[in-house]
Each structure stands twice: as C-alpha cells, then as structure tokens.
Design an enzyme around this catalytic site. Structure first.
Site, PDB file in Angstrom:
ATOM      1  N   ASP A  68      27.179   4.274  41.872  1.00 31.00           N
ATOM      2  CA  ASP A  68      27.086   3.053  41.300  1.00 31.00           C
ATOM      3  C   ASP A  68      25.837   2.384  41.238  1.00 31.00           C
ATOM      4  O   ASP A  68      25.929   1.257  40.608  1.00 31.00           O
ATOM      5  CB  ASP A  68      28.350   2.368  41.644  1.00 31.00           C
ATOM      6  CG  ASP A  68      29.789   2.591  40.827  1.00 31.00           C
ATOM      7  OD1 ASP A  68      29.548   3.487  39.739  1.00 31.00           O
ATOM      8  OD2 ASP A  68      30.684   2.495  41.572  1.00 31.00           O
ATOM      9  N   HIS A 167      34.490  -7.880  35.839  1.00 31.64           N
ATOM     10  CA  HIS A 167      33.261  -8.412  36.057  1.00 31.64           C
ATOM     11  C   HIS A 167      33.187  -9.442  34.837  1.00 31.64           C
ATOM     12  O   HIS A 167      33.529  -8.910  33.653  1.00 31.64           O
ATOM     13  CB  HIS A 167      32.048  -7.562  36.240  1.00 31.64           C
ATOM     14  CG  HIS A 167      31.872  -7.121  37.653  1.00 31.64           C
ATOM     15  ND1 HIS A 167      31.352  -5.551  37.715  1.00 31.64           N
ATOM     16  CD2 HIS A 167      31.931  -7.689  38.693  1.00 31.64           C
ATOM     17  CE1 HIS A 167      31.225  -5.225  39.031  1.00 31.64           C
ATOM     18  NE2 HIS A 167      31.400  -6.537  39.575  1.00 31.64           N
ATOM     19  N   CYS A 261      25.470  -4.065  32.599  1.00 33.72           N
ATOM     20  CA  CYS A 261      25.498  -3.682  34.161  1.00 33.72           C
ATOM     21  C   CYS A 261      24.540  -2.739  34.535  1.00 33.72           C
ATOM     22  O   CYS A 261      23.922  -3.004  35.754  1.00 33.72           O
ATOM     23  CB  CYS A 261      26.904  -2.520  33.963  1.00 33.72           C
ATOM     24  SG  CYS A 261      28.508  -3.031  33.744  1.00 33.72           S
TER      25      CYS A 261
HETATM   26  N1  ARG Z   1      31.767   1.226  39.041  1.00 30.67           N
HETATM   27  C1  ARG Z   1      31.116   0.102  39.292  1.00 30.67           C
HETATM   28  C2  ARG Z   1      32.026  -0.790  39.578  1.00 30.67           C
HETATM   29  O1  ARG Z   1      33.294  -0.755  39.431  1.00 30.67           O
HETATM   30  C3  ARG Z   1      30.859  -0.582  37.865  1.00 30.67           C
HETATM   31  C4  ARG Z   1      30.018  -1.845  37.821  1.00 30.67           C
HETATM   32  C5  ARG Z   1      29.822  -2.141  36.701  1.00 30.67           C
HETATM   33  N2  ARG Z   1      28.737  -3.462  36.481  1.00 30.67           N
HETATM   34  C6  ARG Z   1      28.951  -4.667  36.074  1.00 30.67           C
HETATM   35  N3  ARG Z   1      28.102  -5.250  36.154  1.00 30.67           N
HETATM   36  N4  ARG Z   1      30.015  -4.930  35.250  1.00 30.67           N
HETATM   37  O2  ARG Z   1      31.559  -1.546  40.710  1.00 30.67           O
END
Ligand code: ARG
Length: 273
Positions: A68, A167, A261
């Site tokens: 990630d 988020h 992201c």
């Molecule tokens: N798989 C990551 C998580 O769940 C995705 C993060 C996405 N980032 C963001 N800024 N929304 O943490």
C-alpha cells in the site's frame, strides 16, 4: 470564484510492489487477481497528467513488502514547510511511516511526530483556511488537536460513517480555496450540517460517483484529475467551470485507492502553496 491553476509539488510512490495481500477496508479482496504491471502503467499515466499540467512530481522509493506504499497521501501532512509524520491504524502499513518520515527529513521539512493514529492527507485536507480532519475509521479524534497545534489552522472534525469511505479523501475533494465536493451520506448528521455551513456552494456528489472513488480527486483550482468512471461528477464539475481529466486507476481501486490517494501535496510555505 478563482479559477486560476496553482502549480503544485507532489510526492508519489511507484506501485512496484503493489498487491492486495490483506484486507483493511471493504474494497480489498485478497482472493481477487491484481495486475501489478497494469497498476504501474496506470500510475505512470497519472504522473504524466500532473507533469502535463505543469506540476512537479517527486518520488519516494517503493519498498518490498509494503503493497500500500503507493498511497502517498497517507505518508504525511505537509503544510507551510512543516511535515507531520504518520501513525497507521493497521500493523500491515506501520513500516511505511518511517520511510516517508525519512523522505521528509531529507527534503528539509520541519518534522513533527504524531501522538495518535494519523493517516496523513488521507484524512487531513486543507480547504482554504480550515483543516478538515476525518475520523471514525482511521485517524483518531485525538490527533485533530495536535494538528491544530502544529499547523495553526482551525481544525474541523469530520465524522465519517460509511466504511467504504474510510478516509476523508474518499468522501470529499477540495476543489479550490472556497469550494469542496462531497458525498453527504458519508458523514454524520452534525458533520453534514458543518459542511453546509462552511461550504454553502459545495458540489454534492452522487453515490454512484462516490462508489467509483470519484471524490478521490486532485484539483489545482482549475483542473480536476479524477477517476474516469466518475462521469456524473465530472459533468457537475464542468458545469461549475472546472476542466476535468479522467484517469483509469482500476487496479489501485482494488485496494480502495484512487488518484488522490496516490498523491501527497508538498506545501512549502504560504506564498508557494
Ligand atoms: N489499502 C489502503 C488502506 O486501506 C488504501 C489507502 C488509500 N489512501 C487514501 N488516501 N485514501 O489503507
């Protein structure tokens, strides 16, 4: 409304080691196939879009075992030359924090360390003179007070209520100094009332556009880079005078991520935001 584009400086991380090996949000299915080469090509296209718009893209080296790490927005919060490092909720992402911290330090930012779970620009978005700070799934409410102390902007707590929009940057996009776009249903009733008060002219996104992570967009005040699948939101933004640029990040969406992201804004100082 000011429709002037501002040149921006971004930090990105190539998805060399991208995979969906664990599930820490409802988008992630470790049994579904992921095409890492396609993810890299889609990411390179996003980087090219930024360069074509005149933005500067810096890169942090990806690390094996941190699938990630491509989601650079979670690497920190950088405003006025100050960088706040992050503390992830989930142990799977913990080792990303010191890697990003070291990058900020080497780049000459004034460093601050988080005292609570804080997932950086994933949950903390500067909108004009307010810092909008998400909580409910990742960043701890207690982190908001520290953000206000460090950055000196009034912090507005935003309560997220839908696990798909875990988020803040999956539920709200800052379009320019005055305006945001958001999915009302992703927020508590009180947070929706605050958003209506602060941003009476905001764009309200549809669930269909939010479900393709359409709100995970990057605006320079004039151009908005957003997932190509978010066609309704793109039309709403064009009606408001923005130029929209659709990008396909279908592979990264399997981890719950979109253009924003992948993109951390580096703000040197007030004058050169
Ligand atoms: N798989 C990551 C998580 O769940 C995705 C993060 C996405 N980032 C963001 N800024 N929304 O943490």
């Amino acid at each position: 409304m000011t429709m002037d584009a501002t040149r921006q400086r971004f930090l990105m991380c190539r998805p060399t080691y991208f995979a969906v090996d664990y599930a820490i949000n409802p988008w992630m299915d470790p049994t579904a196939p992921v095409d890492t080469d396609l993810a890299v090509r889609q990411w390179e296209r996003l980087r090219q879009v930024y360069r074509d718009l005149g933005h500067t893209v810096e890169e942090i080296a990806p690390l094996p075992g941190l699938p990630d790490m491509v989601f650079a927005a979670n690497g920190g919060t950088v405003i006025d030359g100050k960088a706040m490092a992050v503390q992830f909720r989930d142990p799977q992402r913990a080792d990303e924090a010191p890697a990003y911290r070291a990058w900020f330090e080497a780049a000459g930012f004034e460093m601050y360390d988080p005292k609570h779970v804080n997932e950086g620009e994933g949950d903390i978005l500067l909108a004009g003179d307010h810092l909008l700070a998400g909580t409910g799934f990742r960043t701890a409410h207690a982190a908001h007070a520290q953000l206000q102390e460090v950055f000196g902007y009034p912090v507005i707590t935003m309560q997220l209520v839908d696990p798909r929009f875990y988020h803040l940057d999956t539920a709200l996009t800052v379009l320019d100094e005055q305006t945001v776009a958001y999915l009302p249903e992703a927020f508590s009733a009180g947070s929706q009332a605050v958003l209506r008060r602060l941003f009476p002219d905001a764009v309200h996104a549809s669930m269909a556009d939010a479900e393709v992570l359409g709100l995970n967009a990057v605006s320079d005040g004039r151009h908005v880079v957003l997932p190509a699948q978010a066609t309704g939101l793109a039309a709403q933004l064009r009606d408001r005078g923005y130029q929209t640029i659709g990008v396909d990040l279908s592979e990264l969406r399997k981890a719950g991520g979109g253009p924003k992201c992948c993109t951390l804004r580096l703000r040197q100082g007030k004058a050169s935001q």
